[in-house]
Scaffold this motif. Structure first.
Motif, PDB file in Angstrom:
ATOM      1  N   SER A  54      11.439  23.676   5.116  1.00  0.00           N
ATOM      2  CA  SER A  54      11.034  24.737   6.035  1.00  0.00           C
ATOM      3  C   SER A  54      11.296  26.135   5.479  1.00  0.00           C
ATOM      4  O   SER A  54      12.405  26.470   5.072  1.00  0.00           O
ATOM      5  CB  SER A  54      11.772  24.578   7.366  1.00  0.00           C
ATOM      6  OG  SER A  54      11.315  25.545   8.276  1.00  0.00           O
ATOM      7  N   GLY A  55      10.242  26.929   5.432  1.00  0.00           N
ATOM      8  CA  GLY A  55      10.336  28.309   4.981  1.00  0.00           C
ATOM      9  C   GLY A  55      10.382  28.499   3.477  1.00  0.00           C
ATOM     10  O   GLY A  55      10.425  29.629   3.000  1.00  0.00           O
ATOM     11  N   LEU A  56      10.365  27.428   2.720  1.00  0.00           N
ATOM     12  CA  LEU A  56      10.510  27.519   1.262  1.00  0.00           C
ATOM     13  C   LEU A  56       9.191  27.235   0.549  1.00  0.00           C
ATOM     14  O   LEU A  56       8.279  26.635   1.115  1.00  0.00           O
ATOM     15  CB  LEU A  56      11.587  26.538   0.787  1.00  0.00           C
ATOM     16  CG  LEU A  56      12.976  26.755   1.396  1.00  0.00           C
ATOM     17  CD1 LEU A  56      13.899  25.616   1.015  1.00  0.00           C
ATOM     18  CD2 LEU A  56      13.547  28.083   0.946  1.00  0.00           C
ATOM     19  N   ASN A  57       9.127  27.654  -0.702  1.00  0.00           N
ATOM     20  CA  ASN A  57       7.959  27.364  -1.523  1.00  0.00           C
ATOM     21  C   ASN A  57       8.089  25.969  -2.117  1.00  0.00           C
ATOM     22  O   ASN A  57       9.170  25.571  -2.570  1.00  0.00           O
ATOM     23  CB  ASN A  57       7.802  28.389  -2.639  1.00  0.00           C
ATOM     24  CG  ASN A  57       7.356  29.725  -2.107  1.00  0.00           C
ATOM     25  OD1 ASN A  57       6.552  29.791  -1.187  1.00  0.00           O
ATOM     26  ND2 ASN A  57       7.874  30.794  -2.671  1.00  0.00           N
ATOM     27  N   VAL A  58       6.980  25.260  -2.105  1.00  0.00           N
ATOM     28  CA  VAL A  58       6.969  23.888  -2.601  1.00  0.00           C
ATOM     29  C   VAL A  58       5.791  23.701  -3.552  1.00  0.00           C
ATOM     30  O   VAL A  58       4.820  24.449  -3.517  1.00  0.00           O
ATOM     31  CB  VAL A  58       6.865  22.863  -1.448  1.00  0.00           C
ATOM     32  CG1 VAL A  58       8.065  22.968  -0.516  1.00  0.00           C
ATOM     33  CG2 VAL A  58       5.570  23.018  -0.674  1.00  0.00           C
ATOM     34  N   GLY A  59       5.887  22.689  -4.364  1.00  0.00           N
ATOM     35  CA  GLY A  59       4.786  22.283  -5.229  1.00  0.00           C
ATOM     36  C   GLY A  59       4.898  20.799  -5.454  1.00  0.00           C
ATOM     37  O   GLY A  59       6.002  20.272  -5.599  1.00  0.00           O
ATOM     38  N   GLY A  60       3.796  20.115  -5.423  1.00  0.00           N
ATOM     39  CA  GLY A  60       3.857  18.674  -5.629  1.00  0.00           C
ATOM     40  C   GLY A  60       2.508  18.028  -5.442  1.00  0.00           C
ATOM     41  O   GLY A  60       1.469  18.629  -5.719  1.00  0.00           O
ATOM     42  N   LYS A  61       2.551  16.814  -4.926  1.00  0.00           N
ATOM     43  CA  LYS A  61       1.340  16.017  -4.900  1.00  0.00           C
ATOM     44  C   LYS A  61       1.315  15.108  -3.691  1.00  0.00           C
ATOM     45  O   LYS A  61       2.346  14.633  -3.220  1.00  0.00           O
ATOM     46  CB  LYS A  61       1.314  15.174  -6.175  1.00  0.00           C
ATOM     47  CG  LYS A  61      -0.033  14.755  -6.641  1.00  0.00           C
ATOM     48  CD  LYS A  61       0.039  14.452  -8.118  1.00  0.00           C
ATOM     49  CE  LYS A  61      -0.563  13.116  -8.389  1.00  0.00           C
ATOM     50  NZ  LYS A  61      -0.416  12.699  -9.753  1.00  0.00           N
ATOM     51  N   ILE A  62       0.096  14.859  -3.217  1.00  0.00           N
ATOM     52  CA  ILE A  62      -0.151  13.887  -2.160  1.00  0.00           C
ATOM     53  C   ILE A  62      -0.771  12.666  -2.825  1.00  0.00           C
ATOM     54  O   ILE A  62      -1.752  12.801  -3.568  1.00  0.00           O
ATOM     55  CB  ILE A  62      -1.139  14.422  -1.111  1.00  0.00           C
ATOM     56  CG1 ILE A  62      -0.654  15.729  -0.509  1.00  0.00           C
ATOM     57  CG2 ILE A  62      -1.395  13.376  -0.028  1.00  0.00           C
ATOM     58  CD1 ILE A  62      -1.714  16.435   0.325  1.00  0.00           C
ATOM     59  N   GLY A  63      -0.215  11.488  -2.563  1.00  0.00           N
ATOM     60  CA  GLY A  63      -0.806  10.240  -3.031  1.00  0.00           C
ATOM     61  C   GLY A  63      -1.295   9.460  -1.826  1.00  0.00           C
ATOM     62  O   GLY A  63      -0.594   9.370  -0.817  1.00  0.00           O
ATOM     63  N   ILE A  64      -2.501   8.911  -1.922  1.00  0.00           N
ATOM     64  CA  ILE A  64      -3.088   8.163  -0.811  1.00  0.00           C
ATOM     65  C   ILE A  64      -3.590   6.830  -1.345  1.00  0.00           C
ATOM     66  O   ILE A  64      -4.215   6.771  -2.410  1.00  0.00           O
ATOM     67  CB  ILE A  64      -4.260   8.931  -0.170  1.00  0.00           C
ATOM     68  CG1 ILE A  64      -3.840  10.356   0.196  1.00  0.00           C
ATOM     69  CG2 ILE A  64      -4.775   8.189   1.067  1.00  0.00           C
ATOM     70  CD1 ILE A  64      -4.995  11.260   0.592  1.00  0.00           C
ATOM     71  N   ALA A  65      -3.309   5.762  -0.602  1.00  0.00           N
ATOM     72  CA  ALA A  65      -3.770   4.428  -0.993  1.00  0.00           C
ATOM     73  C   ALA A  65      -4.318   3.703   0.228  1.00  0.00           C
ATOM     74  O   ALA A  65      -3.776   3.828   1.331  1.00  0.00           O
ATOM     75  CB  ALA A  65      -2.622   3.622  -1.609  1.00  0.00           C
ATOM     76  N   VAL A  71       0.835  -1.200   0.000  1.00  0.00           N
ATOM     77  CA  VAL A  71       0.000   0.000   0.000  1.00  0.00           C
ATOM     78  C   VAL A  71       0.873   1.255   0.000  1.00  0.00           C
ATOM     79  O   VAL A  71       0.567   2.231  -0.689  1.00  0.00           O
ATOM     80  CB  VAL A  71      -0.989  -0.026   1.192  1.00  0.00           C
ATOM     81  CG1 VAL A  71      -1.726   1.291   1.327  1.00  0.00           C
ATOM     82  CG2 VAL A  71      -1.981  -1.172   1.022  1.00  0.00           C
ATOM     83  N   ALA A  72       1.977   1.232   0.728  1.00  0.00           N
ATOM     84  CA  ALA A  72       2.895   2.380   0.745  1.00  0.00           C
ATOM     85  C   ALA A  72       3.499   2.615  -0.643  1.00  0.00           C
ATOM     86  O   ALA A  72       3.621   3.771  -1.087  1.00  0.00           O
ATOM     87  CB  ALA A  72       4.001   2.162   1.767  1.00  0.00           C
ATOM     88  N   LYS A  73       3.853   1.573  -1.340  1.00  0.00           N
ATOM     89  CA  LYS A  73       4.397   1.710  -2.695  1.00  0.00           C
ATOM     90  C   LYS A  73       3.358   2.283  -3.654  1.00  0.00           C
ATOM     91  O   LYS A  73       3.677   3.109  -4.515  1.00  0.00           O
ATOM     92  CB  LYS A  73       4.894   0.354  -3.215  1.00  0.00           C
ATOM     93  CG  LYS A  73       6.189  -0.095  -2.583  1.00  0.00           C
ATOM     94  CD  LYS A  73       6.616  -1.438  -3.150  1.00  0.00           C
ATOM     95  CE  LYS A  73       7.940  -1.891  -2.572  1.00  0.00           C
ATOM     96  NZ  LYS A  73       8.386  -3.179  -3.137  1.00  0.00           N
TER      97      LYS A  73
END
Length: 137
Positions: A93-104, A8-10
């Motif tokens: 910490s303190g920086l701009n981020v962009g990405g994605k959350i994956g959930i299973a 599930v983690a993979k």
């Protein structure tokens, strides 16, 4: 032999790193195997976005049927998402981020993977964090 929690983690990790087109295909593939998945885009300053990241994960998991709207399920999802955030916190910490959350979710196992690009001048850094919980079916 690989445990169900590892599988599930993979899968959560695959959901976090895939593009939108592949995401739709993976939803169908995993649904046929009895595994529910979802993903959601996130971004902004990590320090001010933590609450938004947690809320986005919770809404996506509920909307796609990974968890029920009850205390035990919501708590498990938020706990796993917080574990993932803790793992990425120092690097972003303190920086701009962009990405994605994956959930299973497969049976009693639920995993949340957060994959982010960190903007740092012209250097792009990446970070990944993952959390897992077990909850009643």
């Amino acid at each position: 032999m690989e445990s169900n929690s590892t599988k599930v983690a993979k899968i959560a990790t695959k959901m976090a790193i895939c593009d939108r087109h592949e995401e739709e295909r993976l939803k169908k593939v995993y649904d046929e195997k009895g595994i529910k998945v979802t993903a959601v885009n996130v971004g902004g300053n990590i320090n001010s976005s933590i609450t938004k990241i947690l809320e986005s994960a919770l809404v996506a998991a509920k909307r796609n049927g990974l968890i029920r709207e009850e205390h035990l399920h919501e708590g498990a999802l938020i706990g796993a998402a917080r574990d993932a955030i803790i793992q990425i916190g120092n690097r972003a910490s303190g920086l701009n981020v962009g990405g994605k959350i994956g959930i299973a979710r497969g049976g009693e196992h639920i995993s949340v993977c957060i994959f982010l690009n960190i903007g740092l001048l012209h250097l792009d850094e990446v970070v990944i964090g993952i959390g897992h919980r077990s909850l009643p079916i």
